[in-house]
Motif scaffolding. Structure first.
Motif, mmCIF file in Angstrom:
data_model
loop_
_atom_site.group_PDB
_atom_site.id
_atom_site.type_symbol
_atom_site.label_atom_id
_atom_site.label_comp_id
_atom_site.label_asym_id
_atom_site.label_seq_id
_atom_site.Cartn_x
_atom_site.Cartn_y
_atom_site.Cartn_z
ATOM 1 N N LYS A 199 35.324 -87.576 55.190
ATOM 2 C CA LYS A 199 35.735 -86.948 53.916
ATOM 3 C C LYS A 199 35.719 -85.455 53.799
ATOM 4 C CE LYS A 199 32.789 -89.529 51.388
ATOM 5 N NZ LYS A 199 32.271 -90.429 52.006
ATOM 6 N N TRP A 200 36.212 -84.782 52.804
ATOM 7 C CA TRP A 200 36.403 -83.560 52.736
ATOM 8 C C TRP A 200 35.373 -82.568 53.010
ATOM 9 C CZ3 TRP A 200 34.077 -80.003 49.540
ATOM 10 C CH2 TRP A 200 33.360 -80.641 48.499
ATOM 11 N N ASN A 201 34.153 -83.132 52.195
ATOM 12 C CA ASN A 201 33.063 -82.315 52.715
ATOM 13 C C ASN A 201 32.405 -82.293 54.029
ATOM 14 O OD1 ASN A 201 32.406 -85.239 51.987
ATOM 15 N ND2 ASN A 201 30.287 -84.857 52.064
ATOM 16 N N GLU A 202 32.848 -83.524 54.714
ATOM 17 C CA GLU A 202 32.156 -83.604 56.043
ATOM 18 C C GLU A 202 33.018 -82.663 56.935
ATOM 19 O OE1 GLU A 202 30.345 -88.035 55.855
ATOM 20 O OE2 GLU A 202 32.537 -87.568 56.141
ATOM 21 N N LYS A 203 34.626 -82.860 56.562
ATOM 22 C CA LYS A 203 35.467 -82.139 57.378
ATOM 23 C C LYS A 203 35.047 -80.409 57.085
ATOM 24 C CE LYS A 203 39.266 -85.316 57.639
ATOM 25 N NZ LYS A 203 40.690 -85.345 57.042
ATOM 26 N N LEU A 204 34.868 -80.099 56.001
ATOM 27 C CA LEU A 204 34.631 -78.745 55.849
ATOM 28 C C LEU A 204 33.282 -78.279 56.576
ATOM 29 C CD1 LEU A 204 35.503 -76.300 54.437
ATOM 30 C CD2 LEU A 204 34.220 -76.903 52.261
ATOM 31 N N ALA A 205 32.272 -79.120 56.361
ATOM 32 C CA ALA A 205 31.063 -78.720 57.070
ATOM 33 C C ALA A 205 31.369 -78.734 58.585
ATOM 34 C CB ALA A 205 29.938 -79.661 57.028
ATOM 35 N N MET B 134 25.371 -75.775 67.612
ATOM 36 C CA MET B 134 25.965 -77.004 68.258
ATOM 37 C C MET B 134 25.287 -78.166 67.829
ATOM 38 S SD MET B 134 24.506 -78.840 71.072
ATOM 39 C CE MET B 134 23.676 -77.982 72.170
ATOM 40 N N THR B 135 23.781 -77.828 67.834
ATOM 41 C CA THR B 135 22.950 -79.185 67.558
ATOM 42 C C THR B 135 23.070 -79.504 65.975
ATOM 43 O OG1 THR B 135 20.788 -80.303 67.799
ATOM 44 C CG2 THR B 135 20.768 -78.006 66.870
ATOM 45 N N ALA B 136 23.373 -78.712 65.160
ATOM 46 C CA ALA B 136 23.747 -79.249 63.873
ATOM 47 C C ALA B 136 24.985 -79.824 63.567
ATOM 48 C CB ALA B 136 23.812 -77.655 63.077
ATOM 49 N N LEU B 137 25.843 -79.529 64.448
ATOM 50 C CA LEU B 137 27.185 -80.051 64.449
ATOM 51 C C LEU B 137 26.881 -81.475 64.821
ATOM 52 C CD1 LEU B 137 30.075 -79.850 64.096
ATOM 53 C CD2 LEU B 137 30.317 -79.062 66.335
ATOM 54 N N PHE B 138 26.139 -81.701 65.955
ATOM 55 C CA PHE B 138 25.871 -82.761 66.830
ATOM 56 C C PHE B 138 25.241 -83.752 65.679
ATOM 57 C CE2 PHE B 138 26.094 -83.541 71.532
ATOM 58 C CZ PHE B 138 26.522 -84.780 71.040
ATOM 59 N N PHE B 139 24.205 -83.249 65.027
ATOM 60 C CA PHE B 139 23.554 -84.242 63.986
ATOM 61 C C PHE B 139 24.607 -84.527 62.899
ATOM 62 C CE2 PHE B 139 19.367 -82.858 66.061
ATOM 63 C CZ PHE B 139 18.816 -84.115 66.192
ATOM 64 N N ALA B 140 25.204 -83.625 62.552
ATOM 65 C CA ALA B 140 26.094 -83.850 61.454
ATOM 66 C C ALA B 140 27.019 -84.981 61.751
ATOM 67 C CB ALA B 140 26.864 -82.619 60.902
ATOM 68 N N VAL B 141 27.749 -85.128 63.253
ATOM 69 C CA VAL B 141 28.539 -85.785 63.471
ATOM 70 C C VAL B 141 27.746 -87.211 63.447
ATOM 71 C CG1 VAL B 141 28.529 -85.442 65.843
ATOM 72 C CG2 VAL B 141 30.300 -86.451 64.645
ATOM 73 N N ILE B 142 26.486 -87.375 64.169
ATOM 74 C CA ILE B 142 25.710 -88.385 64.327
ATOM 75 C C ILE B 142 25.566 -89.139 63.073
ATOM 76 C CG2 ILE B 142 23.592 -89.400 64.816
ATOM 77 C CD1 ILE B 142 23.565 -87.193 67.335
ATOM 78 N N GLY B 143 25.303 -88.286 61.937
ATOM 79 C CA GLY B 143 25.036 -88.768 60.480
ATOM 80 C C GLY B 143 26.144 -89.536 60.064
ATOM 81 N N MET B 144 27.548 -88.784 60.554
ATOM 82 C CA MET B 144 28.610 -89.298 59.890
ATOM 83 C C MET B 144 28.892 -90.558 60.583
ATOM 84 S SD MET B 144 31.130 -86.056 60.024
ATOM 85 C CE MET B 144 30.408 -84.539 59.451
#
Lengths: 103, 493, 645, 176, 465
Positions: free
Chosen positions: B452-458, B339-349
């Motif tokens: 982008k595709w990479n972000e979506k995939l992640a 969850m937190t990885a997802l959260f940070f990923a989206v914050i990064g985006m």
């Protein structure tokens, strides 16, 4: 009082700390070197005294003294060479002035 | 299955990245490596379940042991139980997602990926190891890459944060080290670092009393045990996106896994004695972290503080010392990691696009970035423990387990922990409401592009993980519970 | 035994709809999304009607008692041998009834929205969310496990959140959705702890087991639950009370009702579905589901249920009299009606004649779903036409919207308890039950009933009579009533509002499953009906024609009116507690403490090290003699330490 | 009190006094002379103990070598006529205290200790004994230390040459 | 006689090289570069000689003794010297007194060999002086630099003072026991207070050479002032040799005084780690910085010494091996940069990674190894020291040591940060790689990375100890 080991040890210890005192307080590098000589001599005295009064069965103390004297000479030679070089670089042999590197 | 492969793949990947000729190559190598590892993690899951269903009820499966330093009785000893399998899966998920979201790193790309993969190698090794020495080895392997990741690719007051993080984690591992040595020397005349051997020994209670706190606090620093959590907000907020993901998703789990596997399992009597303190601290962390989160304005700080709160659940579960609570704690590790990885990923985006992380400057991002906003919603819902996502399952398991402890103190702690679900809802909804909902405040944002595709995939990989647990928790439960049972056997005894 | 797959399809079809529309709606289906959602919903409705028929008339009844059937159960998350969260299906009278209500109302709303939401940018998202909600609600009603109900409970909450916040770019909608979620979440905290308490004492999470263990006289579990106490109150009372808090939150009972009026920020069909007919009665349903435990093991909690229900009913009615936003009036009326259901449950006892309140409550739930959904859809039609929620913008619409007008009138008569409309029957039963068990509550109910009639007709007259409709308010409302998609649901629901009252509810639903004879007590009905009529007359006197009478009355009742208009300042109290206490007195100090004390300690350690390092630099003075002095002191000191220590 | 005793105490006193003066006198030449005397008196003590060989070495190496070297270096480095710079008072007191503490500690320890000597036959420190042992490699042989010292002297010589005797170019740059 | 050659082979080879150099100097002389290559080859040969036919043996009436472990220790020192000759090639090429430089350095190395092998206090003292006085002269080899002669002066005076104290101690030992041979000492030591006093004085000499607080004060100044070649020799080879003889002296001849020296070690180890670290924090000059860091490292060595068992001995030897690689790599990088860019401040290292990634990586690996970060060998080295120390049961002592690792990490990271993170408009320009230097640095790096992971190295040491 018959002089013996204790008296000589007193002399040598006193001489040792006289040398140490000189080492601490002298500001001229050459005089500091002299103090070191006093220190080494006190040790020599110790060795000889122990050899004579306690362990006369071997000559360990005597040999030690001989080698210390040799080392003292070598050390003094190198020290003086260094002092001379320092004098060339600093134009002074005041130990207090050779304190560029600190902290 | 040969577990050494799980160590070998990241190591080789890291070396290959170093040999890569340009940034693009290193990206693809990292991706390929982590994808292979991802597949291997699933292969491990399959092989593990296969063995279990075929009636292999050894504590640890796929054990390998080679003498390494016979003089110290140190051996290369690896093996997995369900808990370790779960953690390895988690790591695989986060690594591949982290690699993907870092696709846009252009500054020293090669080094970036190298450190990322090195960090993951440390984590894999940590979860695999059954020897305290190599466990400690891998624990420390993972510290410096974090420092460099934050210091070089971070933002804000990165140097301060990196320093603080490295030093505090080092401090933690110093305590761990002393604790390990204490166990080593009190393990009878044979002196062993072997976890399985130590688990059969009975370490004298006086010794346990001294070394349990050292170990628990030491590992606790990694997992943001109150009041040793202050590296968390700074570290997370300064780290680059993948760094934060790894930090919160993997690194903090190293600590909690250590608390469980080493401190609690190997020193059960002291664990029982110190349980009230652990519970007290974690209950404080849960509420305090949640309340502190409410006041944050920076998205990363919000998630970092919420991590303090969520990791409090893990420690609470461990401290409660019931089978269900420990199972819940492990589930929470996995869940919080994803969850937190997802959260940070989206914050990064979001940060990459808006160049701000301050919630009050955003608003209405839903309009321009529906995909990212949806991820944000999902991450938020998982964080506040919505059914269907992993957070709910984990938290409820912890609550159920905690409630098995009678006694007013335990009850109050559990209720306090439960209360955090409300506070969590408050800050999560506040963050969501201010960023992705509402009118667009800054007209420049109208130009922003969606993921982008990479972000979506992640994101999709992580979401799939979250939902797989949230919708069908039984597989994770079945995986973890026997491990918790083994730990509990020693505690009950 | 029924086929589990059929029943499982009822919630799964909407779920499929959600996934289909949520994942692919924007790209692939676009404007067809609504049709797909509606078709799926229609299938679900048909199946649920089929199941209801089957249950009530074919296999449900054994020896004159409706059985609790569990055609399907799957261990979803196992905690221990006994404790596990199961995903299962329960069929009993109330769940079957709820299946019908939910699917039926949902279908109506789906159809209605086809026209109402047409052209919205996120049309498919809307249907996805609607499907999600329906799925969650259906899952909730068929739950066989107390944790399962909690899971769907939460899902219902989140779909409500999503739908209220559908217009995400409106700050008010965002705020309302947040508020709804957080307030119900707060209530769910109680629910959760209640579950923990009950499951701990009963040793199970399964409804059947739990109820049978906690109601069987002399069972160990019951003994433990009754004897162990906290703060002088027994554990079972705590458990049931906490669970009721959860129910009160979802059902907008005082004092957790604050979210409901704000929730009207959502699209009107949503209000009809969620905030009138289905989700808000989940609390009532929950109490009904656990009714044996309440009634037999925790009568104190049931008392609380009764009084909370009564107070909410009255309070909401008072507030409703003063509101001017038509959806808010309806919202408060919803709250008031749910209060009825609650206190009906509260005054009921388990089994036989004494269980009348239970039956009445369920009956009212059923009829209320019909007429309240109808009211909201009508309001939707009106708003669709006027583009405003304010009464002041309306008036004289009976010509413009004839179908709506009639439907609205039927619904109003129904809610006001005028025979032969459905509301009359259910309300009569409730009042009768209250009369038999608790007179105080009966009087409160009676007064509320009169006020209900008043404010509903205030609404009715204000919208459709009062003055002539002024077209200039919105120049572009030339689309009339909106065609069949709008009117057909209204007509169907209107019919439902009329006929549903004639269902012999006692035959099907009762506290113990066996048949309960509910007669028609003409003599008892005189009082409530006449009070209702009086209310209608007053409303007509005041609002049928435009006049300054209402203003005069409201200004003469200055203080009371103002307080009621401001909803008794309950929102302000909440705001005070959250903003001032939670944020300023807890959150801010916590954040400050963290940054300054905990973090400060770490930085202090670092700085101290630096400072010490700076302080002791003099040791390395650069003077070789000093080095020697330290040397000697070190040597002597070390020797002395070792020798003399 | 025999003559031997008197001589011993006289030598002891003179050694300490001249040693003390050597480290305290203000004039550097005088310091060198006092040092010379002190070393000579120590040689006297060796004589008194009948270690004539050591006494001879003492006189030859110290008086003939080291003190000359020191005086030589004084000439090389000292701006003649100046008194030695005075040390800070604090340092002096502190040094004296430290030395005194050390002195007392050692003296106390030495006097507390019961020295137990050997009862074996003593070996005379004659030149032949010393000489044969000095180059012996087996029992009681000191060939290895002898070699080590010779290496040391060699190294010291090389070092002195490099440091003290710069090439003309270096001297030009370095001064002197 | 052949046994004599075999047992003293390392010393004889060194002596041979010294005399060879002396003849070259006296004769026509050679060009620096060619001479340097020959010297390097000879030193390499010396390393190989160290591996041939190592056996235990005693010579000169017990004054000289050798064993497998001692031979291994000598190999470490030889290897270190060889690496120094490679790493400092830039500076060495320029020095006008190349043969003398190596004569002195090899004399000192010879002294160290003899010291490790010494079997009596006399030979120990003499070889100690042999390993000190030439180095003092070496420290002055930047003849025109003020700080160089200042460093030499500080070193020679401090060491003279230290040898005075040492000699006084030896004389008391001699007086109290009547023997100066290591073999016969244990039977005469009874732990009396005079013996402890005498031993303390002896202890200070080791402590002085090993830079143990509070006898360490000369270290930083000398390290800073001396040419880098000499500094690295001092900090690695000299320290290593002293550590070897220190531990074997403590464990064998002075075993009877174990309670006394154990307490001493604990006290000074704590002081050493703390003071070393506190001073290292605030250093700007990289050499001075490494000086204090190496002081802190010595604290860890002392921790390992408290073990008083075989694993203590082997972990100390192992750590010295690791430390040799790590510190030489660090000094090597510092030497390259100092020689090519003339910069020695840590601030000058800012942005080094942009221009010199290779050097930066080497430095980073070296510093991580010094900080004890896995997978570098420093991790294993430190861990084994701590483990050995913990075997004595002093856990609070180990906690202090472990916490000191945090401070040390802090300042090592400072350099890392400067190289990798800090921005600099004028970073040190790209240094052209001298193949010899690169070769030596790679050897060091490989050593750092492999010595830890290849466990047989430790096992080998353990089997020797």
């Amino acid at each position: 009082m018959q002089p013996g080991l204790n008296q000589i040890l007193f002399i040598s210890t006193a001489l040792f700390f006289i040398g140490v005192y000189g080492f601490f307080t002298r500001r001229n590098l050459v005089t500091i070197l002299m103090s070191v000589e006093l220190v080494l001599n006190s040790v020599n005295l110790n060795f000889i005294a122990f050899n004579k009064y306690l362990w006369p069965n071997r000559l360990d103390g005597v040999f030690f003294t001989v080698f210390i004297i040799a080392i003292a000479a070598a050390e003094a030679a190198v020290a003086i060479a260094i002092i001379i070089n320092l004098y060339r670089n600093h134009q002074s042999i005041d130990v207090e002035k050779a304190e560029e590197m600190k902290y | 299955m040969n577990l050494s492969v799980l160590l070998l793949v990241p190591t080789l990947t890291a070396i290959a990245i170093l040999l890569a000729r340009n940034a693009n190559q290193s990206r693809w190598i990292a991706f390929a490596g982590s994808a292979i590892q991802f597949g291997l993690a699933f292969a491990l899951l399959y092989a593990f379940s296969h063995e279990r269903t075929n009636g292999n009820y050894e504590q640890m499966l796929f054990v390998q042991q080679y003498n390494w330093f016979p003089a110290w009785n140190i051996s290369y000893h690896i093996g997995v139980d369900g808990i370790a399998v779960a953690m390895i899966l988690l790591t695989a998920f986060i690594v591949i997602a982290g690699v993907l979201v870092s696709w846009n790193v252009i500054y020293r790309t090669k080094e970036f990926y190298f450190l990322l993969i090195l960090l993951s190698a440390g984590a894999y090794g940590f979860f695999l190891s059954l020897d305290l020495f190599i466990l400690f080895f891998f624990l420390e392997v993972a510290v410096i890459p974090k420092y460099l990741l934050i210091g070089i690719w971070g933002s804000g007051k990165k140097e301060y944060s990196a320093n603080k993080l490295a030093l505090m984690l080092m401090g933690g591992s110093a305590l761990v080290l002393v604790g390990l040595l204490g166990m080593y020397f009190s393990s009878g005349h044979e002196k062993t670092f072997d976890v399985l051997r130590l688990a059969q020994l009975h370490i004298p209670i006086d010794v346990q009393r001294i070394f349990f706190p050292l170990l628990f606090i030491g590992f606790g620093v990694f997992t943001a045990l109150f009041p040793f959590h202050t590296w968390v907000p700074d570290g997370h907020s300064s780290a680059p996106t993948a760094g934060s993901m790894f930090l919160a998703g993997i690194s903090m789990k190293l600590g909690s896994y250590g608390c469980l596997r080493v401190a609690t399992w190997l020193m059960p009597d002291a664990a029982k004695e110190y349980a009230p303190i652990v519970i007290l601290l974690s209950a404080i962390a849960i509420l305090y972290g949640a309340f502190a989160t409410m006041m944050q304005k920076d998205l990363k700080y919000i998630n970092a503080y919420s991590s303090v709160s969520h990791c409090g659940f893990i420690l609470l579960g461990i401290g409660m010392l019931t089978k269900t609570a420990i199972t819940g704690a492990v589930m929470q590790m996995v869940s919080h990691g994803l969850m937190t990885a997802l959260f940070f990923a989206v914050i990064g985006m979001i940060y990459e696009r808006t160049h701000t992380r301050n919630v009050s400057e955003m608003g209405g991002l839903m309009k321009v970035m529906p995909f990212i906003s949806t991820i944000f919603f999902i991450a938020g819902f998982c964080s506040l423990g919505l059914p269907g996502f992993s957070g709910f399952v984990a938290e409820m398991t912890i609550f159920m387990g905690s409630w098995q402890n009678t006694g007013l103190f335990y009850r109050v702690a559990t209720v306090a922990a439960c209360m955090s679900i409300v506070v969590t809802a408050v800050y999560i909804l506040r963050a969501i409401g201010q960023t992705v909902m509402g009118p667009i405040k800054n007209q420049d944002y109208l130009q922003l592009k969606d993921a982008k595709w990479n972000e979506k995939l992640a994101a999709i990989i992580l979401i799939l993980g979250i939902i797989a647990i949230g919708v069908a928790p039984f597989w994770l439960n079945d995986l973890v519970r026997p491990g918790a049972e083994i730990i509990m056997q020693r505690i009950v005894k | 035994m029924p086929n589990a797959i059929y029943i499982a399809l009822i919630p799964l079809l909407p779920l499929a709809g959600f996934l289909l529309l949520g994942l692919f709606g924007r790209r692939i289906f676009k404007n067809n999304s609504g049709v797909i959602g509606t078709l799926l919903m229609m299938c679900a409705t048909i199946i649920s009607l089929y199941v209801a028929y089957g249950y009530f008339f074919e296999y449900g009844k054994v020896n004159g008692v409706y059985q609790k059937l569990i055609p399907f159960k799957y261990a979803w998350l196992v905690f221990s041998k006994d404790l596990s969260i199961d995903m299962g299906i329960t069929l009993d009278p109330i769940s079957v009834m709820m299946l019908v209500v939910v699917t039926f109302i949902s279908l109506m709303v789906h159809v209605f929205s086809l026209a109402y939401m047409k052209g919205e940018e996120r049309f498919s998202t809307f249907y996805a969310f609607l499907s999600l909600f329906t799925f969650s609600m259906l899952g909730l009603v068929i739950s066989s496990n107390i944790f399962q109900i909690y899971i769907f409970w939460e899902l219902v909450g989140v779909s409500s959140f999503l739908l209220i916040g559908y217009y995400y770019d409106r700050p008010s909608a965002v705020a309302a959705s947040k508020k709804a979620f957080i307030v119900t979440r707060f209530a769910d905290l109680g629910f959760l702890i209640g579950i923990l308490v009950l499951s701990f004492y009963s040793g199970t999470l399964d409804f059947n087991e739990l109820i049978s263990r906690l109601t069987a006289p002399g069972s160990d579990q019951l003994k433990a639950a009754v004897t162990s106490s906290f703060m002088g109150i027994s554990a079972i009372t705590w458990g049931t009370f906490l669970i009721f808090i959860g129910g009160a939150g979802k059902s907008a009972m005082f004092p957790l009702h604050v979210w409901l009026p704000d929730a009207m920020e959502g699209p009107t069909p949503v209000s009809a579905l969620i905030h009138a007919a289905t989700m808000v009665v989940a609390g009532v349903y929950l109490v009904a589901r656990l009714f044996p435990v309440f009634a037999m093991a925790a009568p104190d909690s049931l008392q609380i249920v009764a009084y909370v229900g009564a107070v909410s009913a009255l309070l909401a009615a008072v507030i409703a009299c003063t509101q001017t936003d038509i959806k808010r009036v309806l919202a408060y009326s919803t709250m008031s009606q749910i209060g009825y259901m609650m206190f009906a449950l509260g005054v009921a006892k388990y089994g036989g004649e004494n269980g009348l309140g239970y039956t009445a409550s369920m009956f009212h739930l059923f009829t209320h779903a019909m007429f309240k959904a109808l009211l909201f859809l009508c309001a939707g039609a009106v708003i669709h036409f006027v583009h405003s929620n304010e009464m002041a913008d309306m008036g004289g619409l009976r010509k413009k919207l004839p179908v709506t007008h009639i439907a609205f009138l039927i619904a109003c008569l129904s809610i006001a308890g005028i025979p032969p409309f459905s509301g009359f029957f259910s309300k009569e039963e409730i009042l009768l039950a209250a009369w038999q068990q608790n007179r105080t509550i009966y009087w409160i109910g009676l007064i509320t009933s009169g006020m209900t009639a008043f404010y509903m007709f205030r609404l009715y007259f204000s919208i459709f009579w009062n003055r002539d409709f002024n077209d200039h308010h919105s120049a572009h409302n030339h689309h009339g009533e909106g065609g069949g998609l709008i009117t057909i649901p209204l007509i169907i629901l209107a019919i439902g509002s009329i006929v549903s009252g004639f269902i012999p509810f006692g035959n099907f639903v009762s506290s113990d499953g066996s048949r309960l004879a509910t007669g028609f007590h003409a003599s008892f009905s005189i009082m409530p009906v006449s009070i209702g009529v009086i209310g209608i007359l007053i409303a007509g006197w005041l609002y049928k024609k435009q006049s300054d009478k209402p203003d005069k009355i409201s200004s003469s009742l200055n203080g009371l009116y103002k307080t009621a208009y401001h909803k008794f300042y309950i929102d302000e109290i909440y705001l005070f507690i959250t903003k001032k206490i939670l944020f300023n007195l807890v959150g801010r100090p916590a954040a400050w403490f963290d940054r300054n004390v905990v973090d400060g300690l770490v930085n202090f350690t670092g700085n101290t090290t630096q400072v010490i390092s700076e302080k002791i630099k003099g040791i390395q003075s650069g003077k070789v003699q000093q080095y020697a002095i330290y040397f000697l002191i070190g040597a002597i000191g070390l020797a002395a330490l070792i020798i003399y220590w | 009190m025999s003559l031997s005793t008197i001589i011993f105490y006289l030598l002891a006193t003179l050694t300490l006094v001249s040693g003390f003066l050597a480290v305290t006198t203000k004039h550097i030449f005088r310091a060198a002379i006092y040092l010379l005397f002190s070393l000579l008196f120590i040689a006297g003590i060796y004589f008194w103990m009948h270690y004539e060989f050591i006494a001879a070495v003492q006189i030859v190496v110290y008086v003939g070598g080291i003190v000359v070297l020191i005086i030589f270096s004084i000439f090389l480095t000292h701006q003649s006529g100046q008194n030695l710079p005075k040390q800070k008072l604090g340092r002096t007191i502190f040094s004296a205290l430290a030395a005194l503490c050390g002195f007392i500690l050692i003296l106390v320890q030495v006097y507390q200790h019961q020295f137990v000597g050997t009862i074996e036959r003593s070996v005379e420190a004659s030149i032949s004994n010393i000489g044969s042992q000095m180059l012996g490699v087996s029992d009681n042989g000191y060939a290895l230390p002898f070699e080590v010292v010779s290496m040391l002297l060699l190294a010291a010589m090389v070092g002195c040459i490099v440091i003290a005797l710069r090439t003309p170019k270096e001297i030009k740059e370095g001064g002197l | 006689m052949s046994e004599f050659f075999i047992l003293m082979k390392s010393e004889l080879v060194i002596t041979f090289i010294i005399f060879l150099l002396l003849f070259i100097k006296i004769g026509k002389g050679m060009k620096n570069e060619l001479l340097l290559q020959w010297i390097q080859i000879l030193l390499l040969a010396n390393c190989f000689v160290g591996f041939i036919d190592n056996r235990d043996g005693v010579l000169f009436d017990g004054m000289f003794h050798t064993s497998g472990l001692i031979a291994f220790e000598k190999n470490i020192l030889s290897l270190g010297t060889y690496l120094i000759s490679l790493l400092c090639v830039d500076w060495l090429k320029k020095t006008p007194h190349l043969p003398e430089f190596f004569i002195l350095m090899l004399s000192a190395l010879l002294g160290m060999f003899l010291m490790i092998s010494s079997g009596s206090l006399l030979i120990f003292f003499l070889s100690l002086e042999l390993s000190t006085i030439p180095v003092a002269a070496l420290a002055n080899f930047d003849l025109d630099k003020k700080i160089s002669s200042e460093a030499a002066m500080k070193m020679i005076l401090s060491s003279a003072f230290s040898s005075g104290v040492l000699l006084f101690g030896i004389s008391l030992v001699y007086g109290a026991t009547g023997t100066i041979g290591f073999a016969s000492l244990p039977s005469h030591l009874d732990g009396g207070t005079l013996q402890i006093l005498a031993f303390t004085f002896l202890f200070t000499a080791f402590a002085f050479k090993l830079s143990v607080v509070p006898f360490h004060l000369w270290t930083a100044d000398v390290y800073e002032g001396a040419p880098i070649a000499v500094t690295s020799f001092l900090s690695v080879i000299s320290k290593g040799s002293i550590a070897f003889i220190f531990i074997s002296t403590l464990y064998k001849p002075f075993q009877a005084l174990h309670p006394a020296w154990n307490n001493m070690l604990v006290i000074v180890a704590i002081c050493t780690m703390i003071i070393g670290n506190l001073f290292a924090i605030r250093q700007q000059n990289i050499k001075r910085f490494l000086a204090f860091s190496s002081i802190a490292q010595v604290g860890f060595i002392l921790v390992g010494m408290t073990a008083n068992n075989i694993s203590g001995n082997s972990s100390v030897v192992y750590f010295v091996l690791v430390y040799t690689f790590s510190n030489l790599a660090a000094f090597g990088v510092a030497a390259v940069i100092s020689e090519n860019a003339g910069k020695e401040n840590i601030d000058d290292y800012k942005g080094l990674y942009q221009t010199n990634p290779f050097l930066s990586w080497i430095m980073a690996i070296a510093l991580f190894s010094l900080a004890g970060i896995p997978p570098t060998a420093g991790f294993f080295g430190k861990l084994f020291l701590l483990t050995a120390g913990a075997s004595a049961g002093n856990y609070w002592f180990i906690i202090i040591a472990a916490l000191n690792m945090i401070i040390s990490l802090y300042y090592y990271l400072r350099v890392i940060r400067a190289m990798f993170m800090d921005k600099n408009d004028e970073p040190i320009v790209r240094v052209k790689n001298n193949p010899m230097v690169s070769f030596a640095l790679i050897i060091c790096a490989v050593g750092i990375l492999l010595v830890g992971l290849l466990s047989w190295i430790y096992e080998y040491i353990q089997s020797l100890a």
